[in-house]
Enzyme design. Sequence first.
Site, short mmCIF file in Angstrom:
data_model
loop_
_atom_site.label_atom_id
_atom_site.label_comp_id
_atom_site.label_asym_id
_atom_site.label_seq_id
_atom_site.Cartn_x
_atom_site.Cartn_y
_atom_site.Cartn_z
CD GLU A 272 -2.41 -1.32 2.81
OE1 GLU A 272 -2.02 -0.56 3.73
OE2 GLU A 272 -3.30 -2.17 2.99
CE1 TYR A 315 2.88 14.00 10.79
CE2 TYR A 315 3.18 14.91 8.60
CZ TYR A 315 2.42 14.22 9.50
OH TYR A 315 1.20 13.74 9.10
CB CYS A 341 -2.30 34.76 12.73
SG CYS A 341 -2.77 35.98 11.51
CD GLU A 342 -1.58 28.94 14.77
OE1 GLU A 342 -0.78 28.60 15.67
OE2 GLU A 342 -2.81 28.85 14.87
CE1 TYR A 370 -0.35 10.69 3.76
CE2 TYR A 370 1.92 10.36 3.09
CZ TYR A 370 0.68 9.84 3.43
OH TYR A 370 0.47 8.49 3.41
#
Length: 412
Positions: A272, A315, A341-342, A370
Amino acid sequence: MFHYKDRRLFCEQVDLEEIAQKIGTPCYVYSEQSIMDAWQAYEDALSGLPHLICYAVKANSNLAVLARLARAGSGFDIVSGGELFRVLKAGGDPARVVFSGMGKTAAEIEFALKAGIRNFNCESEFEPALIDEIAGSLGVTAQFSLRVNPDVDAVTHPYISTGLRDHKFGVDIAAATEIYRKTLSLRNVRASGVSCHIGSQIIDYSPILEAAGKVLSLVETLQSEGLGIDHIDLGGGLGISYQENEDAPLIRDFITDLRDRIGRAGLTVMIEPGRSIVGPAGVLLTRVLYRKKSPAKEFVVVDAAMNDLIRPALYKAHHEIKPLRRTEGGSVIADVVGPVCETGDFLARDREMPDVRPGSWLAIASAGAYGFVQASNYNSRPRGAEVLVEGDKWRVIRSRETFEDLIRGESL
Ligand SMILES: *Cc1c(COP(=O)(O)O)cnc(C)c1O
C-alpha cells in the site's frame, strides 16, 4: 523529473515559471512521469510474485492522479467512504480496493460492500462481526484481514509510527490467532489475509522486514489451522529522500529481501505505498512577498503557508526549497514563513538559501504526498490549484478555490 535547464526549474519539459505566471501561487505541480515511474518500479519489483499494488489514496487523492493509476491497473488502499467515492469517480476497479482504517462506520462498510471491494483490513475483533452483519443483510460475502500490530519500532517520526504495542492501530499480534478462530463462526465474512502497516517515511526498511517475518509466522499458524489465508498485505511506509543526505530505500531491494519468505507461503502480496509513489512527484510553487529582518533572524515571507503544507509544522519535516530561476546572487540563512497567524507557520527554518527578492518564485520540493490533501482553509485562505504535467503539456486538475468556495454550505 524536476531539473534546471538554462537556470530555470523545469518539471518534465515544462518551465515551472510559466505555470506560476498563468495559474498563480500557491500551486501544486505534479509530474505524471514521476508518479508512473514510481508505480512501475513497484510493479517491476513484484513481478514473478502474485501481487496487487494498492496505492494509498490518502497521500494524494486528486481524481486525475487516481485515474492515471487506475488506467495502469493499480489497486487502491482507502481509509474512508470519501476515498472510495473518489476511486469510483476516477474509474478505479472496486475489485482492487482494500479498505483500511480503524473507525469504519456502518454506512461506510455498507457503501464498500455494495461497491464490491476486494478486502477489509480490520483493526479490531468487533469489525469482522459488524461487516458480517451488514454483509448478511445485503446477501453478500466479504473478505477481510486483520491488521496486526507486530510491536516493531518503525524508527520514524512518532506521529507517523504505528506499529508499537501502545499505538491505536491494529490488533496485538499475540491475540490475532484467537480472533481469527472466533471469526470462523461468522457466515458472511471470510478471513483471507493478514495485514500490517508499521509507519510512514521509513528510511531503514529492516523494521518492515521484521514485521513481515512475524506476520508470515502468523500466516503459517493460521494456514495450519485450516483458515484460507491467501494474501499478506505489507502496508505502505517506504520513505523518500526529503533532503540530500537521506537515502530513499530502493523498492527493488526491499522486495528482494521478502521474496523468498513470501513465495514459500504461496501468498499474493499486497502493498500500500502512498508517499513513495507521489511524494517526489510534486512541488508546491510559492511567490516571495516580502523580505524581513529582525534583530535575530532573516525572514522570507511567501504566499504559501502551513495551511497549504503542514508537514514542517506538524512533523518538523524538511523540504528542499528551490528558486524557479537560478541567479548569481549570494545566499542567506532565513526562515521561510507564510502569512498565517501562528509562530508554527513556517516552511523552513534557519535555511541556507538564495538571497531571493520579492516577486520571485520558489518551489517547495517533495510536496506531492501529504501536501494538498492536508491543506485547510485556516485563516480563510482558499486552497491552491493543482496542476498535472505530462511531457511538454500541463493542465489544471483542481482549480484554485474562490472566496465563494470558502463559505459554501454556511448560512447567516
Ligand atoms: C498511510 C497508510 C499507508 C501509506 O503510507 P505511506 O507512508 O504513504 O506509503 C498505507 N497503509 C495504511 C494502512 C496507511 O494508514
